[in-house]
Design a protein around this motif. Structure first.
Motif, PDB file in Angstrom:
ATOM      1  N   LEU A   1       0.834  -1.203   0.000  1.00 38.07           N
ATOM      2  CA  LEU A   1       0.000   0.000   0.000  1.00 38.07           C
ATOM      3  C   LEU A   1       0.868   1.252   0.000  1.00 38.07           C
ATOM      4  O   LEU A   1       0.557   2.236  -0.682  1.00 38.07           O
ATOM      5  CB  LEU A   1      -0.953  -0.012   1.189  1.00 38.07           C
ATOM      6  N   GLY A   2       1.957   1.222   0.749  1.00 38.20           N
ATOM      7  CA  GLY A   2       2.889   2.345   0.734  1.00 38.20           C
ATOM      8  C   GLY A   2       3.508   2.541  -0.642  1.00 38.20           C
ATOM      9  O   GLY A   2       3.667   3.674  -1.116  1.00 38.20           O
ATOM     10  N   HIS A   3       3.828   1.432  -1.316  1.00 39.43           N
ATOM     11  CA  HIS A   3       4.396   1.517  -2.661  1.00 39.43           C
ATOM     12  C   HIS A   3       3.389   2.077  -3.663  1.00 39.43           C
ATOM     13  O   HIS A   3       3.758   2.857  -4.545  1.00 39.43           O
ATOM     14  CB  HIS A   3       4.873   0.146  -3.134  1.00 39.43           C
ATOM     15  N   VAL A   4       2.138   1.684  -3.537  1.00 39.71           N
ATOM     16  CA  VAL A   4       1.100   2.217  -4.428  1.00 39.71           C
ATOM     17  C   VAL A   4       1.032   3.737  -4.288  1.00 39.71           C
ATOM     18  O   VAL A   4       0.978   4.463  -5.275  1.00 39.71           O
ATOM     19  CB  VAL A   4      -0.274   1.567  -4.146  1.00 39.71           C
TER      20      VAL A   4
ATOM     21  N   ARG B   1      -1.621   8.233  -5.509  1.00 39.20           N
ATOM     22  CA  ARG B   1      -3.006   8.289  -5.050  1.00 39.20           C
ATOM     23  C   ARG B   1      -3.502   6.897  -4.690  1.00 39.20           C
ATOM     24  O   ARG B   1      -3.000   5.892  -5.175  1.00 39.20           O
ATOM     25  CB  ARG B   1      -3.913   8.914  -6.093  1.00 39.20           C
ATOM     26  N   LEU B   2      -4.467   6.882  -3.834  1.00 35.31           N
ATOM     27  CA  LEU B   2      -5.218   5.703  -3.433  1.00 35.31           C
ATOM     28  C   LEU B   2      -6.386   6.188  -2.591  1.00 35.31           C
ATOM     29  O   LEU B   2      -6.525   7.383  -2.375  1.00 35.31           O
ATOM     30  CB  LEU B   2      -4.363   4.666  -2.702  1.00 35.31           C
ATOM     31  N   GLU B   3      -7.225   5.304  -2.173  1.00 38.35           N
ATOM     32  CA  GLU B   3      -8.366   5.705  -1.352  1.00 38.35           C
ATOM     33  C   GLU B   3      -7.856   5.928   0.068  1.00 38.35           C
ATOM     34  O   GLU B   3      -7.998   5.094   0.955  1.00 38.35           O
ATOM     35  CB  GLU B   3      -9.465   4.662  -1.420  1.00 38.35           C
ATOM     36  N   LYS B   4      -7.245   7.079   0.226  1.00 39.89           N
ATOM     37  CA  LYS B   4      -6.480   7.409   1.421  1.00 39.89           C
ATOM     38  C   LYS B   4      -7.262   7.222   2.721  1.00 39.89           C
ATOM     39  O   LYS B   4      -6.760   6.601   3.660  1.00 39.89           O
ATOM     40  CB  LYS B   4      -5.970   8.848   1.309  1.00 39.89           C
ATOM     41  N   ASP B   5      -8.464   7.739   2.790  1.00 42.24           N
ATOM     42  CA  ASP B   5      -9.242   7.635   4.032  1.00 42.24           C
ATOM     43  C   ASP B   5      -9.483   6.193   4.435  1.00 42.24           C
ATOM     44  O   ASP B   5      -9.309   5.820   5.596  1.00 42.24           O
ATOM     45  CB  ASP B   5     -10.580   8.362   3.900  1.00 42.24           C
TER      46      ASP B   5
ATOM     47  N   LEU C   1       2.041   4.143   6.400  1.00 38.76           N
ATOM     48  CA  LEU C   1       1.364   5.404   6.728  1.00 38.76           C
ATOM     49  C   LEU C   1       2.242   6.599   6.377  1.00 38.76           C
ATOM     50  O   LEU C   1       1.750   7.610   5.872  1.00 38.76           O
ATOM     51  CB  LEU C   1       0.961   5.428   8.201  1.00 38.76           C
ATOM     52  N   ASP C   2       3.539   6.495   6.632  1.00 34.42           N
ATOM     53  CA  ASP C   2       4.465   7.574   6.269  1.00 34.42           C
ATOM     54  C   ASP C   2       4.478   7.799   4.756  1.00 34.42           C
ATOM     55  O   ASP C   2       4.425   8.941   4.285  1.00 34.42           O
ATOM     56  CB  ASP C   2       5.883   7.266   6.752  1.00 34.42           C
ATOM     57  N   ASP C   3       4.569   6.702   3.989  1.00 37.69           N
ATOM     58  CA  ASP C   3       4.571   6.825   2.534  1.00 37.69           C
ATOM     59  C   ASP C   3       3.270   7.424   2.023  1.00 37.69           C
ATOM     60  O   ASP C   3       3.274   8.285   1.141  1.00 37.69           O
ATOM     61  CB  ASP C   3       4.781   5.462   1.879  1.00 37.69           C
TER      62      ASP C   3
ATOM     63  N   GLU D   1       1.195   9.382   3.642  1.00 35.35           N
ATOM     64  CA  GLU D   1       1.143  10.797   4.024  1.00 35.35           C
ATOM     65  C   GLU D   1       2.024  11.642   3.098  1.00 35.35           C
ATOM     66  O   GLU D   1       1.662  12.746   2.704  1.00 35.35           O
ATOM     67  CB  GLU D   1       1.577  10.976   5.473  1.00 35.35           C
ATOM     68  N   MET D   2       3.184  11.113   2.743  1.00 41.33           N
ATOM     69  CA  MET D   2       4.130  11.871   1.940  1.00 41.33           C
ATOM     70  C   MET D   2       3.744  11.926   0.456  1.00 41.33           C
ATOM     71  O   MET D   2       3.880  12.975  -0.186  1.00 41.33           O
ATOM     72  CB  MET D   2       5.525  11.280   2.066  1.00 41.33           C
ATOM     73  N   PHE D   3       3.234  10.828  -0.088  1.00 39.00           N
ATOM     74  CA  PHE D   3       3.087  10.737  -1.532  1.00 39.00           C
ATOM     75  C   PHE D   3       1.654  10.757  -2.052  1.00 39.00           C
ATOM     76  O   PHE D   3       1.441  11.121  -3.207  1.00 39.00           O
ATOM     77  CB  PHE D   3       3.773   9.472  -2.049  1.00 39.00           C
ATOM     78  N   ALA D   4       0.682  10.346  -1.247  1.00 46.68           N
ATOM     79  CA  ALA D   4      -0.697  10.254  -1.756  1.00 46.68           C
ATOM     80  C   ALA D   4      -1.368  11.619  -1.717  1.00 46.68           C
ATOM     81  O   ALA D   4      -1.478  12.236  -0.664  1.00 46.68           O
ATOM     82  CB  ALA D   4      -1.507   9.234  -0.956  1.00 46.68           C
ATOM     83  N   LYS D   5      -1.809  12.057  -2.859  1.00 49.01           N
ATOM     84  CA  LYS D   5      -2.476  13.353  -2.949  1.00 49.01           C
ATOM     85  C   LYS D   5      -3.927  13.257  -2.499  1.00 49.01           C
ATOM     86  O   LYS D   5      -4.504  14.205  -2.033  1.00 49.01           O
ATOM     87  CB  LYS D   5      -2.456  13.854  -4.398  1.00 49.01           C
ATOM     88  N   ARG D   6      -4.519  12.096  -2.694  1.00 46.97           N
ATOM     89  CA  ARG D   6      -5.912  11.886  -2.300  1.00 46.97           C
ATOM     90  C   ARG D   6      -6.163  10.455  -1.957  1.00 46.97           C
ATOM     91  O   ARG D   6      -5.396   9.598  -2.142  1.00 46.97           O
ATOM     92  CB  ARG D   6      -6.866  12.340  -3.383  1.00 46.97           C
TER      93      ARG D   6
END
Length: 65
Positions: free
Chosen positions: A20-23, A29-33, A56-58, A60-65
């Motif tokens: 999930l962090g790699h995605v 992006r991913l379904e962050k919530d 979670l760190d990845d 927070e850092m990379f997922a825009k949404r």
């Protein structure tokens, strides 16, 4: 849609969290919530907490949404 399903095997939980962090890192992006909520459910799991924190760190850092 990515959904994190916990498994009995801690190795599977660790790899799933890492993926999930790699995605998030690769696609931005991913379904962050939904994903963050599921990962946080496993923060008390001493066998996979490091992978959960890393994911979670990845996210927070990379997922825009």
């Amino acid at each position: 849609m990515l959904v994190f399903y916990p498994r009995k095997n801690p190795s599977v939980r660790r790899v799933a969290a890492t993926c999930l962090g790699h995605v998030a890192r690769i696609h931005g992006r991913l379904e962050k919530d939904k994903v963050v909520k599921k990962l946080r459910l496993h923060m008390s799991d001493h066998e996979s907490i490091g992978s959960m924190e890393g994911a979670l760190d990845d996210i927070e850092m990379f997922a825009k949404r």
